[in-house]
Design a protein around this motif. Sequence first.
Motif, mmCIF file in Angstrom:
data_model
loop_
_atom_site.group_PDB
_atom_site.id
_atom_site.type_symbol
_atom_site.label_atom_id
_atom_site.label_comp_id
_atom_site.label_asym_id
_atom_site.label_seq_id
_atom_site.Cartn_x
_atom_site.Cartn_y
_atom_site.Cartn_z
ATOM 1 N N ILE A 286 0.691 -1.186 0.041
ATOM 2 C CA ILE A 286 -0.123 0.290 0.063
ATOM 3 C C ILE A 286 0.954 1.521 -0.243
ATOM 4 O O ILE A 286 1.128 1.132 1.386
ATOM 5 N N PRO A 287 0.578 1.672 -0.671
ATOM 6 C CA PRO A 287 1.804 2.963 -1.058
ATOM 7 C C PRO A 287 1.538 4.050 -0.045
ATOM 8 O O PRO A 287 0.368 4.217 -0.458
ATOM 9 N N VAL A 288 2.313 4.772 1.113
ATOM 10 C CA VAL A 288 1.889 5.590 1.700
ATOM 11 C C VAL A 288 3.458 6.711 2.197
ATOM 12 O O VAL A 288 2.896 7.555 2.579
ATOM 13 N N HIS A 289 4.894 6.093 1.458
ATOM 14 C CA HIS A 289 5.540 6.819 1.255
ATOM 15 C C HIS A 289 4.960 8.498 0.797
ATOM 16 O O HIS A 289 6.363 9.146 0.845
ATOM 17 N N GLY A 290 4.345 8.468 -0.540
ATOM 18 C CA GLY A 290 4.354 9.679 -0.865
ATOM 19 C C GLY A 290 3.704 10.610 -0.070
ATOM 20 O O GLY A 290 4.152 12.078 -0.655
#
Length: 456
Positions: A132-136
Amino acid sequence: MSTATTTPQRGPGADTPPADRHARRFGLPIATALVMGNIIGGGIFLLPASVAPYGTLSLVAFGVLTVGAIALALVFGRLARRHPQTGGPYVYAREAFGDFAGFLTAWSYWITTWVSNAALAVAAVGYLDVLIPVHGSKAATIAAALLLQWLPALANLAGTRYVGAVQLVATVLKFVPLLLVAVGGLFHFDSANLGPFHASDGSALGAVSASAAILLFSYLGVESAAVSAGEVRDPRRNVGRATVLGTLAAAALYLLTTLSVFGTVPHERLVGSSAPFTDSVDLMFGGSWGGTAVACMALVSMTGALNGWTLLSAQTPYAAARDGLFPQAFARKRRGVPTVGVVVTVVLASLLTVYNYTAGTEGVFETLVLVTTFTATVPYLLSTAAQLYFLLSGQTDRVHRTRLVRDAVLALAAFGFSLWLVAGSGYAAVYQGVLFLFAGVLVYAWMAARRQRAAA
């Protein structure tokens, strides 16, 4: 002379929790899972690439470290037979050397647990980002890191019954996939991928020491069953067995998976790999699904480690608080769990996590993590020294005379292993760690003064 002799000692049954459907003592399987789960965190997924620059000679370091870890595990088993109370190393150090040594053990172990929990959560977010991409988003990253800390904390607050269940499930879910990778790698093993036996410059002994410095901290957690002895059924028998079984299983898994990755990923590629397990799975089975699989395994592994370390983070302060060496709030138990210790620990870890993400000072956070590798060895050194004290002082109620030589050799080996851990943490970490310990002296002075006033 030990000042602990002036303080009444708790009997073996003092840690027996009250009847509570949410509190349950751990049997041998869960105690073993606790040891395994705390030893095997997220580091296993980076170890092969970390030691690859030294060649397959690094496997020798694995062997040496395993012997030292087993010796330490056996010493904890011996000590737990005599002192099967919650607190483990704290109890042993206090009994042998008095209140101050006991406090330093509890203080250093507590620092280790909550800083390590913050580090584990931050590392786990990196694997979560694959799914789940969260680092953005910085806010999403912080929220994910805090969630990964608070979920295990809530499981702990629900009671030891749920802690044990989560730990057992997490250990199985992490052990089975890793074992499948290890076994699968043997079927796809190619000796041409191993590269040179001694790949670095300098002497072979230097290469072993250098790779050992990286691997040393993979075995932290061997004391887990001893620290939670008060929550283990028949601790005199099961703590030692769980410690040895858990350490052996973790060591076997470390060695098998590292050898598997060495034999499936070409050496030149492995040295520069940031995800060695992903590369190994991709090369074994084809495709690019390895990243997702490894991310899932890493998340399960780290969640299980966070669950176990959260419990341990509250156990040692609990034992010290019962003896008046920590604030009494830490001695409160609910559903078999020291709730104040759990809450305070997760709050401190959360604050450190937020600071790491918002201040942008990653070097500070990394330094703190290195400090924990030193503070974790303080309880090891004092515990093995306590065993040597019991042996050399002729306290036959603690040590069988017929086992004197064997136990002395084990204790000396474990002490040497602990010193090696200190050396491997580096000069800066030892320097910073000593400052952390001295900060605790002020807390000890405050608590000692309070006890003195209460006794007057």
